[in-house]
Write an enzyme that holds these catalytic residues in place. Sequence first.
Site, PDB file in Angstrom:
ATOM      1  N   GLU A 123       0.829  -1.210   0.000  1.00 45.18           N
ATOM      2  CA  GLU A 123       0.000   0.000   0.000  1.00 45.18           C
ATOM      3  C   GLU A 123       0.862   1.259   0.000  1.00 45.18           C
ATOM      4  O   GLU A 123       1.286   1.722   1.058  1.00 45.18           O
ATOM      5  CB  GLU A 123      -0.921   0.018   1.232  1.00 45.18           C
ATOM      6  CG  GLU A 123      -1.805   1.266   1.273  1.00 45.18           C
ATOM      7  CD  GLU A 123      -2.702   1.351   2.496  1.00 45.18           C
ATOM      8  OE1 GLU A 123      -2.519   0.561   3.443  1.00 45.18           O
ATOM      9  OE2 GLU A 123      -3.581   2.224   2.516  1.00 45.18           O
ATOM     10  N   LYS A 162      -2.686  -2.213  -2.928  1.00 47.22           N
ATOM     11  CA  LYS A 162      -3.698  -1.330  -2.343  1.00 47.22           C
ATOM     12  C   LYS A 162      -3.323   0.088  -2.744  1.00 47.22           C
ATOM     13  O   LYS A 162      -2.319   0.640  -2.285  1.00 47.22           O
ATOM     14  CB  LYS A 162      -3.735  -1.487  -0.816  1.00 47.22           C
ATOM     15  CG  LYS A 162      -4.740  -0.574  -0.129  1.00 47.22           C
ATOM     16  CD  LYS A 162      -5.157  -1.113   1.222  1.00 47.22           C
ATOM     17  CE  LYS A 162      -6.010  -0.128   1.997  1.00 47.22           C
ATOM     18  NZ  LYS A 162      -6.684  -0.753   3.139  1.00 47.22           N
ATOM     19  N   GLY A 220      -9.142   6.842   1.937  1.00 47.96           N
ATOM     20  CA  GLY A 220      -8.273   8.005   2.112  1.00 47.96           C
ATOM     21  C   GLY A 220      -8.939   9.317   2.480  1.00 47.96           C
ATOM     22  O   GLY A 220      -8.379  10.377   2.216  1.00 47.96           O
TER      23      GLY A 220
HETATM   24  P1  13P Z   1      -9.157   4.339   4.585  1.00 45.57           P
HETATM   25  O1  13P Z   1     -10.054   3.645   3.592  1.00 45.57           O
HETATM   26  O2  13P Z   1      -9.867   4.938   5.741  1.00 45.57           O
HETATM   27  O3  13P Z   1      -8.179   5.269   3.909  1.00 45.57           O
HETATM   28  O4  13P Z   1      -8.266   3.199   5.259  1.00 45.57           O
HETATM   29  C1  13P Z   1      -7.729   2.218   4.467  1.00 45.57           C
HETATM   30  C2  13P Z   1      -6.472   1.764   5.064  1.00 45.57           C
HETATM   31  O5  13P Z   1      -6.362   0.630   5.458  1.00 45.57           O
HETATM   32  C3  13P Z   1      -5.345   2.681   5.138  1.00 45.57           C
HETATM   33  O6  13P Z   1      -4.182   1.964   5.387  1.00 45.57           O
END
Ligand code: 13P
Length: 337
Positions: A177, A219, A262
């Site tokens: 990610e 991700k 996000g």
């Molecule tokens: P959000 O969808 O709230 O951004 O969180 C996803 C996530 O796992 C961030 O690492």
Amino acid sequence: MDISELVTTAQALVAPGKGILAIDESTGTIAKRFATVNVEPTEQSRCHYRSTLLTTPGLGEHISGAILFDETLRQATPDGQPLVRVMQEQGILPGIKVDKGAHELAGHGGEKVTEGLDGLRERLQEYYALGARFAKWRAVITIGDGIPSSACIEANAHALARYAALCQETGLVPIVEPEVLMDGNHDLDDCFDVTEATLRSLFAQLYDQDVILEGVVLKASMVISGSDCDERADVEEVAQATLTCLLNAVPAAVAGIVFLSGGQGDQEATAHLDAMNRMGEFAWPLSFSYGRALQQQALKTWAAHQDNPEPAQQALAHRAKMNGLAALGEYDPALEK
Ligand code: 13P
């Protein structure tokens, strides 16, 4: 390394119409979320909340896996059922956040590098034994005056690749990610350029570390205008720019791409995913791994009715269903009513 196990897990995470529930907030982050609904953050309240979410009837219909924080992987429901078993019974793969957070990058004010490689092999082995089948490591890239630097992008990409190789050695599918933050007044084009550079660096590092892309889930953050941008791009523009960026930078062998939310609104995140899936079929499935965009309503509802799990579970099941439809390009905003 059992490549077929990795590929099977990765494909299950992005099975048609399913996505990932991210409930892996660190102790500090969940305390901030609880503060918004006036709940004291204790081990017990965190367990109660997350047990409520994971025991949602039928959750496995649209949720393939859930990412947990270390504490949650070891917890049980108030009536004594280990949460890992609750998930397995719903056909939901247990996942685990394994990074140790983003810290100031030395010599680069305003930029961060994610830490956690020391001792990671042993931690991954323990997590696998506890039932985890995939992991997550989040890097954060900030857009601002003169940043991100190549030093920041490369340091984070290198750490992600070393983490991914260790995961695969242990039998865990790595979710990689590299989040390009939405904070700031940058426009869509700025976000496109930074996202593309970040992804190119990440895949070069994954290649150098011999990571098997068929056993990786990316991700990604969407290519989107900064939250303080004067003229924010609309749904079609975000979907088109995100797809163009991914098609340019992500190898076809990657098992799937799931998006983080996000800071997007719940329905906004769903609409963006749906718009991309309506634009065609791609080499990789496009789905979701939302934290806030799946939990926001459920968290508020849980806080208001802690003695009755049903309303919060209904709120979560609804968003999971909407996003499951978006993963197929079959979402209809009229269903929100
Ligand atoms: P959000 O969808 O709230 O951004 O969180 C996803 C996530 O796992 C961030 O690492």
